[in-house]
Design a protein around this motif. Structure first.
Motif, PDB file in Angstrom:
ATOM      1  N   LEU A   1       0.833  -1.202   0.000  1.00  0.00           N
ATOM      2  CA  LEU A   1       0.000   0.000   0.000  1.00  0.00           C
ATOM      3  C   LEU A   1       0.871   1.256   0.000  1.00  0.00           C
TER       4      LEU A   1
ATOM      5  N   VAL B   1       2.355   1.953  -3.421  1.00  0.00           N
ATOM      6  CA  VAL B   1       1.352   2.577  -4.293  1.00  0.00           C
ATOM      7  C   VAL B   1       1.224   4.063  -3.963  1.00  0.00           C
TER       8      VAL B   1
ATOM      9  N   LEU C   1       1.988   7.014  -6.715  1.00  0.00           N
ATOM     10  CA  LEU C   1       0.979   7.993  -7.123  1.00  0.00           C
ATOM     11  C   LEU C   1       1.392   9.410  -6.722  1.00  0.00           C
TER      12      LEU C   1
END
Length: 369
Positions: free
Chosen positions: A351, A354, A358
């Motif tokens: 997580l 990610v 981003l």
């Protein structure tokens, strides 16, 4: 209080920075309709991506980059301008005399239409462009003014895209139409809905909050993080709306992306729940509050001497309700997943990776745009 410790450097940076208009939120469009003795001028401002979506390129048009792409979009919006709104006066459709488009200093697209002056009676605007956009959360804030007064303001949506005001006879000495009754202004509920929708469609704010909560091990630490984030962005939201703190969106938006990268990287490097996370949350929450304030500045809050307190409170309450709803949904799912051995070993790191990816994408995109 611990969550206030790192706040001073960021607050000083904001106070020392020159003021600037805020670039448009991807889901927000502003419409300024100005009544003059000889014309009705309607200026619509939106982000470049929203403009490209509302007026897509013709089939077979060659993709362009850089300055050529901006000029192609400007020309396209100039041609599409007359189709952004349907305007009637006394039941008769008004046809634009001229259409032009330009790129603003904040890299938004500004489309200006000039119509003949409307006769006294009902003047009705229909923001038909909202019905062509893919997300129901897109909204248009429309303000109608004469040369010396605000005649009305409303928040429009795809399912509620019309706004009508009653135009009286021209005011003495100006020739410009006068309002036939007191101006209509957005309601508490409309600002509340705007706040909820803004946080639910503010993917960068949500990702930042998710990254903060991803390593929380208990309710107490989660509540502390949410509280500090709320206090911080509420503080800068108030200060920015009252123009005590001003910071250009060209600085704010990359900074928001940088906060996401930092938190994701800290999760990866420090592993367990980092100490001092409450303080970090407050410091970075100040930056996110400046992003929230940009929405209200786009709507011209306080420019015409109207009430600031009620819209500010209802918008902020909407943001908090949306944030609370996401938190109550996210944490039980996260804590259940931690009971799964595979997620317990790799889930949080995945997580956080990610989040970093981003955040870096947004940082680069916003820094070069």
């Amino acid at each position: 209080m611990r969550c206030f410790l790192p706040a001073l450097p960021i607050a000083l940076l904001a106070l020392l920075s020159p003021g600037s208009a805020s670039a448009h939120d991807p889901f927000e469009i502003t419409v300024e309709a100005s009544l003059h003795a000889d014309r009705l001028e309607v200026q619509t401002t939106m982000g470049r991506r929203t403009a490209a979506t509302s007026c897509p390129a013709a089939a077979g048009e060659r993709p362009r980059e850089g300055a050529a792409a901006l000029e192609a979009l400007r020309s396209r919006m100039e041609a599409c301008g007359p189709r952004l709104h349907e305007i009637t006066a006394g039941g008769e459709a008004l046809r634009p005399r001229a259409s032009s488009a330009a790129l603003t200093e904040e890299n938004d697209i500004e489309v200006t239409l000039v119509y003949p002056p409307p006769a006294p009676g009902p003047l009705r605007f229909d923001a038909v462009l909202l019905k062509r956009l893919p997300e129901p959360t897109y909204g248009a804030d429309i303000r109608v003014r004469s040369e010396d007064a605000l005649l009305g303001q409303r928040l429009l949506r795809a399912d509620d895209s019309t706004f009508e005001i009653e135009i009286g006879a021209p005011a003495a000495g100006t020739g410009a139409p006068a309002p036939a009754k007191p101006p209509e202004m957005p309601s508490f509920g409309q600002y509340l809905r705007l706040g909820v929708e803004h946080i639910l469609t503010g993917y960068d704010h949500l990702l930042f909050l998710a990254a903060l909560l991803a390593v929380c091990r208990g309710v107490r630490s989660a509540l502390g993080i949410v509280t500090c984030f709320t206090l911080a962005h509420s503080l800068t939201l108030v200060l920015a709306v009252f123009q005590v703190v001003t910071l250009s969106s060209r600085i704010v938006e990359p900074l928001i992306a940088a906060t996401i990268v930092f938190v994701g990287a800290e999760n990866l490097l420090r592993g367990e729940e980092p100490k001092g996370r409450w303080a970090l949350t407050f410091a970075f929450g100040l930056v996110h509050g400046l992003g929230f304030a940009g929405v209200l500045r786009e709507m011209g809050l306080g420019e015409d001497g109207g009430s600031i307190v009620v819209p500010l409170l209802s918008f902020n309450l909407g943001v908090e309700l949306g944030q609370l709803g996401i938190t109550l949904l996210f944490l039980p799912i996260l804590w259940r997943l931690r009971a799964v051995p595979a997620f317990a070993r790799h889930g949080e790191r995945g997580l956080s990776l990610v989040v970093v990816a981003l955040g870096l994408y947004w940082l680069v995109e916003r820094a070069v745009s």
